[in-house]
Design an enzyme around this catalytic site. Sequence first.
Site, PDB file in Angstrom:
ATOM      1  CD1 TRP A  17      47.701  43.083  47.437  1.00 61.17           C
ATOM      2  CD2 TRP A  17      46.097  44.509  48.036  1.00 61.17           C
ATOM      3  NE1 TRP A  17      46.576  42.735  46.761  1.00 61.17           N
ATOM      4  CE2 TRP A  17      45.562  43.590  47.105  1.00 61.17           C
ATOM      5  CE3 TRP A  17      45.270  45.480  48.542  1.00 61.17           C
ATOM      6  CZ2 TRP A  17      44.246  43.631  46.676  1.00 61.17           C
ATOM      7  CZ3 TRP A  17      43.950  45.525  48.121  1.00 61.17           C
ATOM      8  CH2 TRP A  17      43.451  44.617  47.206  1.00 61.17           C
ATOM      9  CG  HIS A  41      22.285  32.145  13.597  1.00 65.17           C
ATOM     10  ND1 HIS A  41      21.586  31.234  12.839  1.00 65.17           N
ATOM     11  CD2 HIS A  41      23.574  31.740  13.580  1.00 65.17           C
ATOM     12  CE1 HIS A  41      22.396  30.290  12.412  1.00 65.17           C
ATOM     13  NE2 HIS A  41      23.618  30.568  12.847  1.00 65.17           N
ATOM     14  NE  ARG A  44      53.376  51.153  46.837  1.00 65.27           N
ATOM     15  CZ  ARG A  44      53.945  50.917  45.645  1.00 65.27           C
ATOM     16  NH1 ARG A  44      53.748  51.754  44.654  1.00 65.27           N
ATOM     17  NH2 ARG A  44      54.672  49.844  45.429  1.00 65.27           N
ATOM     18  CD  GLU A  91      36.917  42.030  30.393  1.00 62.21           C
ATOM     19  OE1 GLU A  91      35.859  41.429  30.687  1.00 62.21           O
ATOM     20  OE2 GLU A  91      37.394  42.936  31.075  1.00 62.21           O
ATOM     21  CD  GLU A 105      33.573  47.662  33.286  1.00 63.19           C
ATOM     22  OE1 GLU A 105      32.975  47.547  34.355  1.00 63.19           O
ATOM     23  OE2 GLU A 105      34.545  46.954  32.996  1.00 63.19           O
ATOM     24  CE  LYS A 155      38.509  46.836  41.262  1.00 62.10           C
ATOM     25  NZ  LYS A 155      38.708  46.701  39.803  1.00 62.10           N
ATOM     26  CE  LYS A 183      37.572  46.322  31.974  1.00 63.06           C
ATOM     27  NZ  LYS A 183      36.780  45.226  32.270  1.00 63.06           N
ATOM     28  CB  CYS A 240      52.999  46.703  50.860  1.00 62.94           C
ATOM     29  SG  CYS A 240      52.423  45.026  50.959  1.00 62.94           S
ATOM     30  CG  ASN A 288      55.967  46.523  48.079  1.00 64.55           C
ATOM     31  OD1 ASN A 288      55.145  45.623  47.985  1.00 64.55           O
ATOM     32  ND2 ASN A 288      56.175  47.418  47.127  1.00 64.55           N
ATOM     33  N   GLY A 289      56.883  43.211  48.705  1.00 63.16           N
ATOM     34  CA  GLY A 289      57.398  42.230  47.750  1.00 63.16           C
ATOM     35  C   GLY A 289      57.007  40.824  48.195  1.00 63.16           C
TER      36      GLY A 289
HETATM   37  C1  AGP Z   1      34.745  44.388  35.495  1.00 62.40           C
HETATM   38  O1  AGP Z   1      35.386  45.472  34.813  1.00 62.40           O
HETATM   39  C2  AGP Z   1      33.632  44.852  36.395  1.00 62.40           C
HETATM   40  N1  AGP Z   1      34.157  45.768  37.319  1.00 62.40           N
HETATM   41  C3  AGP Z   1      32.798  43.710  36.974  1.00 62.40           C
HETATM   42  O2  AGP Z   1      32.203  43.036  35.901  1.00 62.40           O
HETATM   43  C4  AGP Z   1      33.546  42.657  37.828  1.00 62.40           C
HETATM   44  O3  AGP Z   1      34.378  41.883  37.017  1.00 62.40           O
HETATM   45  C5  AGP Z   1      32.503  41.756  38.488  1.00 62.40           C
HETATM   46  O4  AGP Z   1      31.701  42.538  39.328  1.00 62.40           O
HETATM   47  C6  AGP Z   1      33.124  40.593  39.276  1.00 62.40           C
HETATM   48  O5  AGP Z   1      33.895  41.115  40.321  1.00 62.40           O
HETATM   49  P1  AGP Z   1      34.810  40.093  41.184  1.00 62.40           P
HETATM   50  O6  AGP Z   1      35.849  39.530  40.266  1.00 62.40           O
HETATM   51  O7  AGP Z   1      35.392  40.940  42.271  1.00 62.40           O
HETATM   52  O8  AGP Z   1      33.898  39.012  41.707  1.00 62.40           O
END
Ligand code: AGP
Length: 601
Positions: A72, A497, A27, A474, A481, A596, A478, A2, A98-99
Amino acid sequence: MCGIVGIVGTEFKIDELVDDLQKLEYRGYDSAGIAYVQNGIIHITKTLGRIKNLKEKIKPVNSYVGIAHTRWATHGAPNDINAHPHTDCTGKIAIVHNGIIENYVELKEFLKENGHKFKSDTDTEVIAHLIEEYFEGDLYKAVLKAVNELKGAYAIAVMHADFPDLLVAARKGSPLVLGKAKDRLILASDVTPIIKYTKDVVFLEEGDIAVLKDGEYKITDSNGNILIRKVYHIEWDEAAAEKSGYKHFMIKEIFEEPEAIESALVGRITKEGPSLNELKEIDLENIEKIKLVACGTSYHAALVFKYFVEKYADIDIEVDVASEFRYRNINIDDRTLVIAISQSGETADTLESVRIVKKKGAKVVAISNVVGSTITRESDITVYMNAGPEIGVAATKTYVNQLVVLYLLGMNILRIKGIWNNELNRDFEFLKSSPGFFREVLQNLNIEDFASYYKNYNHFMYIGRGINYPTALEGALKLKEISYINATAYPAGELKHGPIALLDPTFPVFAIAPQGYLYEKIKSNIEESKARRARIVAVTNEGNKDLLKIVDDLIYVPKAPDDMYPLIMSPVIQMFAYLIADMRGYDPDKPRNLAKSVTVE
Ligand code: AGP
């Protein structure tokens, strides 16, 4: 995480306090509030939502002392009641915090027995009443006594209606910074709101308590001994300060991972082992099937859970991406547990999947980072990741905290089913020590040269086996994206394969290759990739000299139990992607075409 601001000094406009708070919005931003003293009375304005809502609510008044907070949520849903500041019974003491206070339940019981009445569900309000309990005219002494009873993490700013020239602050486990300007003393969670008044700041240290009054501050330890703290001169501008000097939020959030893990572990580690109190409401003993549903990075975390738990228990565990899961005819019964993972708690496909299985009678455990998000309100229970706000679009610390929470969840399920052994004990010990291992990895992670070498490739193949296959997925996500390189991932055994047809000198391979289970298999996959003249970068455990003869570039992480490599290798794949994206001139915080939180289908 926070944001806190406090000002005491010559008369100022309350607007200024809110403007200072605005600089901490990264934050936390689910609710906000301020408190100030006027004519011997504490006035409080709080709001759900962002700080701009607070600005619209406050009156254009002046004061000599004020505290402000942007939240938060960790305890208690985001709403006007749970927003900070919180007060004691008399309304004369106000506090922002905050904590996470681990022992707030016991303290709340003690205070209730002593006649205190509570308005909110927060751990913070308990601190206000504890200070009231000990207040005998000296606010500093009351705060000193109160904080000595707190377990967990806190950064607090406290004011009293009868002392409009005084602020008391204390910190343990959460940051707090002091600044002395010509007309005021200012207190904040980090330097961002301070540096417009002064670039000379004091960082309170663990256990410090500060008294701000009459243009001076005094710092003591928790026994009241006076402390002298170094004054630092900050060179950052405000934009840099918001990122604590890091170039992007993404890299800042990678470096926040050790304390994010600590927050995920708070209150969940007992002498006997892992303990998720949230699970008490679910009869895990009779669970025969577990279905995990998620998207993107959260799906990769779910896969790690599957590999981990099915290694020890004969439970039918299935993982699917939510956009597929929701359209399948899923067989659910009362012995099926559904785990829905969503850091935002708002992903449309995951939410719809929850609604479908709820209608079929399944118990749903949500794993989320956002208190009060939709998934938490539509699931039976929620296990919070406590990673703090993640501003970068690419998931980093939230992925790490998903893994931590899923390991804890898996260990809880295994223990409840009477399954525990030395290997799991080693896993648990590693998990408890993982913040330290993360600090070690981040401190030694000098892979700029590797990133610089690979930044111009247009393709990348990530490979892994077993529990290390989700790490390959993953890593590829990363890289694709945020750098827009065509990165793909396969179970290493699948190369022959088809995918191996892609490999040549223009198509490097990133191998997730710790020694241990299936190591010889991944090693032969690396050799078969090398035979196609692909350049190979691999991540492995310290002490493994074996791969030096085979791969072109080798990255080391501390040796870990087999099950724990997905956790300890996550900063490596995140940093590799971040560096390449930055070197290619892209903004890793705001990758093209992405949001996001994917609230659309
Ligand atoms: C991950 O780097 C991406 N931003 C995206 O794949 C994300 O993980 C996915 O949209 C799921 O989001 P969520 O965990 O908020 O459901």
